[in-house]
Design an enzyme around this catalytic site. Structure first.
Site, mmCIF file in Angstrom:
data_model
loop_
_atom_site.group_PDB
_atom_site.id
_atom_site.type_symbol
_atom_site.label_atom_id
_atom_site.label_comp_id
_atom_site.label_asym_id
_atom_site.label_seq_id
_atom_site.Cartn_x
_atom_site.Cartn_y
_atom_site.Cartn_z
ATOM 1 N N HIS A 44 0.843 -1.187 0.000
ATOM 2 C CA HIS A 44 0.000 0.000 0.000
ATOM 3 C C HIS A 44 0.875 1.233 0.000
ATOM 4 O O HIS A 44 1.843 1.317 0.753
ATOM 5 C CB HIS A 44 -0.908 0.013 1.239
ATOM 6 C CG HIS A 44 -1.867 1.158 1.207
ATOM 7 N ND1 HIS A 44 -3.065 1.084 0.536
ATOM 8 C CD2 HIS A 44 -1.788 2.406 1.706
ATOM 9 C CE1 HIS A 44 -3.695 2.251 0.640
ATOM 10 N NE2 HIS A 44 -2.929 3.077 1.350
ATOM 11 N N ASP A 62 -15.037 3.301 6.827
ATOM 12 C CA ASP A 62 -14.022 4.174 6.220
ATOM 13 C C ASP A 62 -14.624 4.998 5.089
ATOM 14 O O ASP A 62 -14.259 6.158 4.908
ATOM 15 C CB ASP A 62 -12.827 3.366 5.713
ATOM 16 C CG ASP A 62 -11.735 4.291 5.202
ATOM 17 O OD1 ASP A 62 -11.219 5.084 6.021
ATOM 18 O OD2 ASP A 62 -11.427 4.271 4.001
ATOM 19 N N ARG A 88 -14.107 13.304 6.518
ATOM 20 C CA ARG A 88 -12.791 13.908 6.789
ATOM 21 C C ARG A 88 -12.364 14.808 5.639
ATOM 22 O O ARG A 88 -11.769 15.865 5.839
ATOM 23 C CB ARG A 88 -11.749 12.797 7.005
ATOM 24 C CG ARG A 88 -11.899 12.089 8.343
ATOM 25 C CD ARG A 88 -11.062 10.817 8.373
ATOM 26 N NE ARG A 88 -9.670 11.090 8.123
ATOM 27 C CZ ARG A 88 -8.830 10.222 7.539
ATOM 28 N NH1 ARG A 88 -9.247 9.017 7.174
ATOM 29 N NH2 ARG A 88 -7.576 10.532 7.345
ATOM 30 N N SER A 147 -7.537 4.191 8.867
ATOM 31 C CA SER A 147 -8.211 4.100 7.568
ATOM 32 C C SER A 147 -7.485 3.091 6.667
ATOM 33 O O SER A 147 -8.092 2.189 6.085
ATOM 34 C CB SER A 147 -8.223 5.496 6.935
ATOM 35 O OG SER A 147 -8.497 5.444 5.573
ATOM 36 N N LYS A 166 -8.558 -1.241 5.931
ATOM 37 C CA LYS A 166 -8.811 -1.768 4.581
ATOM 38 C C LYS A 166 -7.832 -2.882 4.227
ATOM 39 O O LYS A 166 -8.203 -3.881 3.613
ATOM 40 C CB LYS A 166 -8.721 -0.639 3.550
ATOM 41 C CG LYS A 166 -9.932 0.286 3.617
ATOM 42 C CD LYS A 166 -9.824 1.451 2.657
ATOM 43 C CE LYS A 166 -8.801 2.456 3.103
ATOM 44 N NZ LYS A 166 -8.868 3.782 2.545
HETATM 45 N N1 URA Z 1 -5.412 6.897 2.207
HETATM 46 C C1 URA Z 1 -6.409 6.260 2.878
HETATM 47 O O1 URA Z 1 -6.857 5.197 2.457
HETATM 48 N N2 URA Z 1 -6.879 6.817 4.005
HETATM 49 C C2 URA Z 1 -6.416 7.975 4.503
HETATM 50 O O2 URA Z 1 -6.881 8.411 5.530
HETATM 51 C C3 URA Z 1 -5.389 8.641 3.806
HETATM 52 C C4 URA Z 1 -4.897 8.066 2.650
#
Ligand code: URA
Length: 416
Positions: free
Chosen positions: A82, A161, A168, A183, A187
């Site tokens: 990621h 999220d 946000r 967040s 995931k």
């Molecule tokens: N990428 C994400 O998936 N979440 C965040 O809060 C910031 C970047």
């Protein structure tokens, strides 16, 4: 329990309990807690932070808000990566086939881009026919057969999220280390991989502007992953400058294909170096190899053509047309000229990212339409000597290209 009690505790610098965090996440996801109360708590978290324990409970509650993907029917150690997001960051397109070519299953769920940060799903969808929506069975079959599948996140993966991120985004609470860590990690964990390599971007084009902040985010995410039984390694990389030469969806796919094909003159060594580091880390985590062995294995599949063959196999397996991996002409093309003589010092990633959105390569809101062929080609990169009036970049768009965008790209270049 009610939200007023949570505000009071947070204002007084007290820790929220697991039950309180669960109450907030569940209530907001199901709609019993309104936006105005959720945004107030998010702002308090943004300003006052969270302890490691609170961040862990938040992540856990977010994972539990939806489905968790079961990858147990895929043989072997499943590895994911990621990136916290950057400009010109097409690393996923390159490292996933490298790892698959080494025989390690890559089962990856990716997102769409928002703002200056591109998304892997948009890049892949720029290829004619490429399907990013796969059923669970198709996804698992593709990983078992080809060792690689990359799909969009399924509808009910971490619904908390989806709602929290959208809130946000409009309440100035994205740039919070605990909120970003929860967040991203919710995931990643819900996506089912056994190991995760985190590429934490640091610089003008990233959420984390300093090494210190990037290190804090990396440590927070690693701690969460390890507590939940995953093998996690984080790597901090530069995002003061855009990565590689191309910014824009189709342009980045073409650059990724060129790099994998060994056409180094069509890309830039910063991208190759970054991809070797990330894929070596993925191989180290998945295969338990040491750094030297993993790096040698990565270089081998790049040199013997098996990584590019795997990339092409993956594109075809998901319905993509290989003949469409070409840079298309756009209605408008503008050459940006150097304003002075000198050696390029930095190319401000934030300004380049903003210009690429103006050209149509990125979205300002979730609903914005993309121009897949739009983007920027950086002709001159950091360290290159340029003369006044020489072309330093090309802008491509099917929209009219505003002078403001051209000036922004010119201003992004600072001469050392
Ligand atoms: N990428 C994400 O998936 N979440 C965040 O809060 C910031 C970047």
């Amino acid at each position: 329990m009610n939200m007023a009690q949570l505000f009071e505790k947070k204002k007084q610098g007290q820790e929220l309990t697991q039950a309180e965090i669960n109450y907030f996440v569940e209530g907001y996801t199901t709609g019993s807690i309104p936006d105005y109360q959720a945004s107030s708590l998010l702002m308090a978290i943004r300003l006052l932070g969270m302890t490691d324990e609170e961040t862990f409970f938040l992540t856990k509650a977010m994972i539990e808000s939806g489905d968790v993907i079961d990858l147990t029917s895929i043989d072997g150690f499943k590895i994911d990566k990621h990136s916290t997001g950057g400009v010109g960051d097409k690393v996923t397109l390159i490292v996933t086939p490298i790892i698959a070519a080494l025989g390690i299953p890559v089962a990856k769920f990716s997102g769409k881009g928002l703002g200056i940060t591109g998304g892997t799903i948009d890049k892949l969808e720029s290829i004619r026919g490429f399907k990013t929506e796969l059923s669970s069975q198709e996804f698992i079959d593709n990983v078992n057969k080809h060792k690689i599948a990359v799909a969009g996140q399924t509808g009910n993966l971490v619904p908390a999220d989806k709602k929290l991120y959208a809130l946000r985004d409009v309440t100035g609470t994205v740039d919070s280390i605990p909120l970003i860590a929860a967040s991203i990690m919710s995931k990643k964990i819900a996506s089912g991989a056994d190991g995760i390599v985190l590429d934490v971007k640091c610089g003008s084009g990233a959420f984390m502007k300093t090494q210190e902040e990037a290190k804090k985010l990396a440590d927070a995410m690693t701690a969460i992953g390890e507590k939940l039984g995953r093998k996690v390694i984080a790597h901090i990389s530069d995002m003061d400058n855009p990565l590689g030469k191309m910014i824009g969806n189709k342009l980045e796919v073409v650059e990724a294909h060129s790099l994998l094909s060994g056409r180094q003159d069509e890309t830039h060594e910063d991208l190759l170096e970054e991809c070797i580091i990330i894929s070596s880390l993925m191989y180290q985590v998945a295969a338990g190899e040491d750094e030297a062995t993993a790096t040698a294995a990565v270089k081998r599949v790049l040199e013997d053509g098996s990584a590019v063959a795997k990339f092409e196999e993956f594109i075809v397996a998901q319905g993509g047309d290989l003949a469409d991996i070409v840079q298309n002409d756009t209605a408008n093309k503008v050459a940006v000229k150097a304003a002075s003589n000198g050696v390029v010092g930095t190319i401000n990633a934030l300004l380049i990212g903003e210009a690429s959105v103006e050209l149509g390569a990125g979205r300002l809101t979730k609903e914005s339409a993309l121009d897949y062929d739009a983007g920027i080609q950086l002709v001159a990169k950091k360290g290159d000597a340029v003369k006044t009036g020489e072309t330093i970049a090309y802008l491509y768009s099917n929209r009219e290209i505003a002078d403001e965008t051209i000036n922004k790209v010119q201003k992004a270049y600072t001469m050392a």
